[in-house]
Design an enzyme around this catalytic site. Sequence first.
Site, mmCIF file in Angstrom:
data_model
loop_
_atom_site.group_PDB
_atom_site.id
_atom_site.type_symbol
_atom_site.label_atom_id
_atom_site.label_comp_id
_atom_site.label_asym_id
_atom_site.label_seq_id
_atom_site.Cartn_x
_atom_site.Cartn_y
_atom_site.Cartn_z
ATOM 1 N N THR A 176 -6.535 -12.257 -6.921
ATOM 2 C CA THR A 176 -5.552 -13.050 -7.673
ATOM 3 C C THR A 176 -4.234 -13.044 -6.887
ATOM 4 O OG1 THR A 176 -4.984 -11.078 -8.973
ATOM 5 C CG2 THR A 176 -6.532 -12.625 -9.961
ATOM 6 N N LYS B 106 1.164 1.916 4.298
ATOM 7 C CA LYS B 106 1.112 3.342 3.966
ATOM 8 C C LYS B 106 -0.015 3.963 4.779
ATOM 9 C CE LYS B 106 -2.051 3.243 0.068
ATOM 10 N NZ LYS B 106 -2.318 3.767 -1.252
ATOM 11 N N CYS C 237 -0.294 -5.087 -3.770
ATOM 12 C CA CYS C 237 -0.178 -5.033 -5.232
ATOM 13 C C CYS C 237 1.253 -5.056 -5.756
ATOM 14 C CB CYS C 237 -0.900 -3.799 -5.750
ATOM 15 S SG CYS C 237 -2.608 -3.746 -5.182
ATOM 16 N N GLY D 59 11.613 6.189 1.073
ATOM 17 C CA GLY D 59 11.095 5.719 2.356
ATOM 18 C C GLY D 59 11.464 4.285 2.597
ATOM 19 N N ASP E 6 -20.959 -11.899 -3.498
ATOM 20 C CA ASP E 6 -19.765 -12.543 -2.928
ATOM 21 C C ASP E 6 -20.201 -13.849 -2.271
ATOM 22 O OD1 ASP E 6 -16.827 -11.072 -1.895
ATOM 23 O OD2 ASP E 6 -17.385 -13.062 -1.195
ATOM 24 N N PHE F 18 5.323 9.459 -6.877
ATOM 25 C CA PHE F 18 5.994 8.175 -6.632
ATOM 26 C C PHE F 18 7.510 8.305 -6.664
ATOM 27 C CE2 PHE F 18 2.856 4.795 -6.003
ATOM 28 C CZ PHE F 18 1.747 5.615 -6.021
ATOM 29 N N LYS G 184 3.280 -8.318 -5.112
ATOM 30 C CA LYS G 184 2.641 -9.453 -5.800
ATOM 31 C C LYS G 184 2.747 -9.314 -7.323
ATOM 32 C CE LYS G 184 -2.058 -9.189 -6.091
ATOM 33 N NZ LYS G 184 -2.592 -9.238 -7.444
ATOM 34 N N ARG H 221 -5.762 3.387 -5.694
ATOM 35 C CA ARG H 221 -4.843 3.245 -4.567
ATOM 36 C C ARG H 221 -5.656 3.122 -3.285
ATOM 37 N NH1 ARG H 221 -2.246 8.784 -4.877
ATOM 38 N NH2 ARG H 221 -4.336 9.080 -5.696
HETATM 39 C C1 UGA Z 1 -1.097 0.486 -6.146
HETATM 40 C C2 UGA Z 1 -1.159 1.445 -7.340
HETATM 41 O O1 UGA Z 1 -0.695 2.739 -6.970
HETATM 42 C C3 UGA Z 1 -2.591 1.543 -7.877
HETATM 43 O O2 UGA Z 1 -2.609 2.361 -9.055
HETATM 44 C C4 UGA Z 1 -3.089 0.138 -8.220
HETATM 45 O O3 UGA Z 1 -4.410 0.156 -8.686
HETATM 46 C C5 UGA Z 1 -3.004 -0.734 -6.981
HETATM 47 O O4 UGA Z 1 -1.636 -0.771 -6.525
HETATM 48 C C6 UGA Z 1 -3.469 -2.105 -7.382
HETATM 49 O O5 UGA Z 1 -2.803 -2.744 -8.219
HETATM 50 O O6 UGA Z 1 -4.579 -2.519 -6.986
HETATM 51 P P1 UGA Z 1 -1.616 0.704 -3.520
HETATM 52 O O7 UGA Z 1 -0.925 -0.614 -3.390
HETATM 53 O O8 UGA Z 1 -2.919 0.906 -2.863
HETATM 54 O O9 UGA Z 1 -1.837 1.059 -5.078
HETATM 55 O O10 UGA Z 1 -0.654 1.792 -2.891
HETATM 56 P P2 UGA Z 1 0.377 2.902 -3.425
HETATM 57 O O11 UGA Z 1 -0.119 4.221 -3.039
HETATM 58 O O12 UGA Z 1 0.717 2.691 -4.832
HETATM 59 O O13 UGA Z 1 1.654 2.562 -2.516
HETATM 60 C C7 UGA Z 1 2.351 1.332 -2.639
HETATM 61 C C8 UGA Z 1 3.617 1.363 -1.822
HETATM 62 O O14 UGA Z 1 4.556 2.284 -2.375
HETATM 63 C C9 UGA Z 1 3.424 1.815 -0.372
HETATM 64 O O15 UGA Z 1 4.208 1.024 0.481
HETATM 65 C C10 UGA Z 1 3.892 3.259 -0.378
HETATM 66 O O16 UGA Z 1 4.347 3.697 0.872
HETATM 67 C C11 UGA Z 1 5.015 3.169 -1.383
HETATM 68 N N1 UGA Z 1 5.370 4.476 -1.993
HETATM 69 C C12 UGA Z 1 4.507 5.101 -2.813
HETATM 70 C C13 UGA Z 1 6.609 5.028 -1.727
HETATM 71 O O17 UGA Z 1 7.421 4.465 -0.963
HETATM 72 N N2 UGA Z 1 6.940 6.201 -2.321
HETATM 73 C C14 UGA Z 1 6.093 6.848 -3.160
HETATM 74 O O18 UGA Z 1 6.476 7.934 -3.664
HETATM 75 C C15 UGA Z 1 4.848 6.293 -3.404
#
Ligand code: UGA
Length: 432
Positions: free
Chosen positions: A86, A324, A263, A256, A30, A252, A266, A154
């Site tokens: 990105t 989260k 992610c 909420g 890095d 998912f 964006k 995640r």
């Molecule tokens: C997300 C994807 O789940 C990953 O597979 C992906 O690799 C990642 O983006 C990325 O592109 O790098 P992440 O952003 O860490 O992962 O978090 P998530 O667990 O997906 O949650 C995203 C949002 O959705 C949070 O605000 C969470 O609270 C919300 N969520 C998730 C809900 O409101 N309800 C659900 O049932 C699940």
Amino acid sequence: MKLCIIGTGYVGLVSGVCFSDLGNDVVCADNNTDKILNLKKGIIPIYEPGLSELVKKNCKAKRLSFTSNISEAIRESNIIFLCVGTPTKKNSNAADLSQIFIAAKEISRNIKSSKIIINKSTVPVTTCDQIEKIISKKVNKKLFSVVSNPEFLREGDAIRDFVYPDRIIVGTSEKKSNKILRSLYSPLISKGAKYINTSRRGAELIKYASNAFLATKISFINEIANLCEKTDVNIEDVSIGMGLDKRIGGRFLRAGPAYGGSCFPKDTRAIIDTANKFKTDLSIIKSVIKSNQNRSKLLLQRVSKILKNKIKNKKITFLGVTFKANTNDMRESSSLTMIPSLAKKGAIVKYYDPTGYKKEFEYQKNVTNSPNIKEACLDADLIIIHTEWNDFKSLNYNNLSNKKNFIIYDMRNILPYDKIKKGKLKYFSIGR
Ligand code: UGA
């Protein structure tokens, strides 16, 4: 095989550490020298359960090292992973690919022997073609290949997602690269992970389409929750009832607050931008973005209604402010919209988060951080459970505040609804 990971952000660090834990020799590079110095001392720049232990273990075993000399790391490795950020471009929906192109140029200056360049950063379809073009300006095409291998980690569950992935997507049409990638991932494949070889552009699009689809699923259930609130139906019944249909799936489907993080917001914007460039209308994803932007406004309206439109001087406590649980990440968290809005209307806001103080609220008038749940809730009129941390699931909720008639608004539906309904507590939740 020696692996070089360029970029020690979320994806790069977790992938590099996990590859080393599988027995590979990995160097994480890095250009942020402070970050590298800290990593060398075992100081981890992100909050990810289990990561610190794995860094220590693999550094000790001398399989994992850190460097800010990116050129040297490239020269000494056979496999180079691109894991740079990105982010969204300023005043645009497009992904800013400048870090990708800088890294590609750095690679092109340092290829002396055969290398595979694997892109893990989330990039618009056709970006790997551009990476290849940049490198081939300086290097004979026979010496390198560019592969797309998106990540699906995640935050908070990244190590488990790496070790037990639903699928591993490898985008390449070259047999040799495919064979090397398959062998690199063989410890995970032997544990049941599905390995899918696609076209390079296909792999790039799978990543965006997956995130956009998951965002759609969340927005869909959030809107159904709005209907549940008007029709006296429990959203949890609907989520379970729908999710048991294997064509839909239960994950998912938790209603909420607005989805957040680095992610989904964006990537949904970036795929719209890409589609515009290719003159394609992704109307569903556009609606999802709109629905999600509207979500915080809707929940704020409900807060207002719960407080009978008297927000001024009300003591409101937020339990959890990150986007989260199991992360300290505040990016695009709905608390960033809700807290300032309530404070502006005259509420006195306290927040407690298991990951501590948040600089995002530093200059916010009437917003303070509490060191623990007890202090945060002590004299609250309204307690909002904003993030689904385990710490909040077994609270003695009846005595959280010493205010008479205090109210709980559980935005994650984590408290035992049937039990609470039988008591005297003023309790509101999502979609019921
Ligand atoms: C997300 C994807 O789940 C990953 O597979 C992906 O690799 C990642 O983006 C990325 O592109 O790098 P992440 O952003 O860490 O992962 O978090 P998530 O667990 O997906 O949650 C995203 C949002 O959705 C949070 O605000 C969470 O609270 C919300 N969520 C998730 C809900 O409101 N309800 C659900 O049932 C699940």
